[in-house]
Design an enzyme around this catalytic site. Structure first.
Site: not given
Ligand code: HH2
Length: 260
Positions: A204, A239
């Site tokens: 991210k 995840r």
């Protein structure tokens, strides 16, 4: 949990798995690499992403879910906010609902209760269109926790078992770099609630901002640091895009956690 975005525009793997055969191949590889769950996402939620119709999501996700269910025993989650898509996915062989709006839609809450499948409840401030404009919290950990506990209680009241509820602070969803870091540094507080915790830091933007890596594919080591911290704190599911690499991180962090 391995990420399989069947989208043209996801921030990291957009376009890679849009072709059904490529998606199935990618899922099988993640399962062989050790993923326990494949998260099939037919709609990008990156900042500024446009919503995708339920019919288009079904068109993208269902053939892939059917094929994965036929070819492996790996669990399949569907990353959608649409009850219509979630229902079609469960009918096609998915067994977990991953809802980034934490059952905001009544129909989704009803479906989750009826089917008694595990659900992932994620926190987000705003919507993918607006969430990164100016995220603001007085106390990010307390506010995110309060929201998730409220949604988890509601799910329990509608008949869901506590063990089937996962809470997720929603890294990058309406959060600055500092908010993400504060949440990760306090992830043990989420674990202490007794609900199982999922965290999705993979590749991210906050990792790019900390490391100077513009290309999401170059954020694997940065992701590893966040994954290790999460596992050491007792997070149940991470995840990730890079399953093979993160399996090593998870194994070592887990072994260290057991010794602590
Ligand atoms: N992050 C993304 C999407 N879905 N679901 C949960 N529960 N937690 C997360 O942190 C999470 C999520 C965003 O990442 P990605 O799927 O890689 O990108 P995109 O939204 O652009 O498809």
């Amino acid at each position: 949990m391995g990420v399989l975005n069947v989208t043209p525009d996801s921030f990291s793997d957009g376009g890679k798995f849009l072709n059904t055969d490529k998606a199935i191949e990618g899922a099988l590889k993640m399962a062989a690499d050790g993923a326990a769950i494949i998260d099939v996402g037919p709609e990008s939620t990156r900042p500024g992403a446009e919503p995708v119709s339920a019919d288009e999501q079904i068109h993208r996700a269902i053939p892939v879910i059917e094929a994965i269910a036929k070819k492996t025993k790996v669990c399949i989650s569907v990353d959608t906010t649409s009850p219509k898509v979630a229902k079609a996915a469960l009918d096609a062989g998915a067994n977990i609902i991953n809802d980034i709006t934490a059952l905001a839609d009544e129909q989704m809450a009803k479906l989750a209760a009826e089917r008694q499948v595990p659900v992932i409840l994620m926190h987000m401030q705003g919507t993918p269109q607006t969430m990164q404009f100016e995220p603001k919290y007085d106390d990010v950990v307390a506010e995110v926790l309060r929201f998730l506990l409220d949604r988890a209680k509601r799910a329990e009241q509608s008949g869901k078992l506590k063990e089937r509820i996962f809470i997720d602070p929603g890294i990058g969803f309406g959060k600055t770099v500092e908010h993400n870091l504060t949440l990760l540094a306090n992830i043990d507080k989420f674990v202490k609630t007794g609900y199982r915790v999922l965290v999705g830091p993979s590749r991210k933007r906050f990792i790019g901002q900390l490391t100077g890596k513009e290309n999401p594919a170059d954020r694997v080591f940065g992701t590893a640091a966040a994954v290790a911290i999460c596992v050491a704190a007792g997070v149940s599911i991470v995840r990730v895009h890079d399953v093979a690499e993160m399996m090593n991180v998870v194994k070592v962090a887990n072994a260290l956690r057991k010794e602590a």
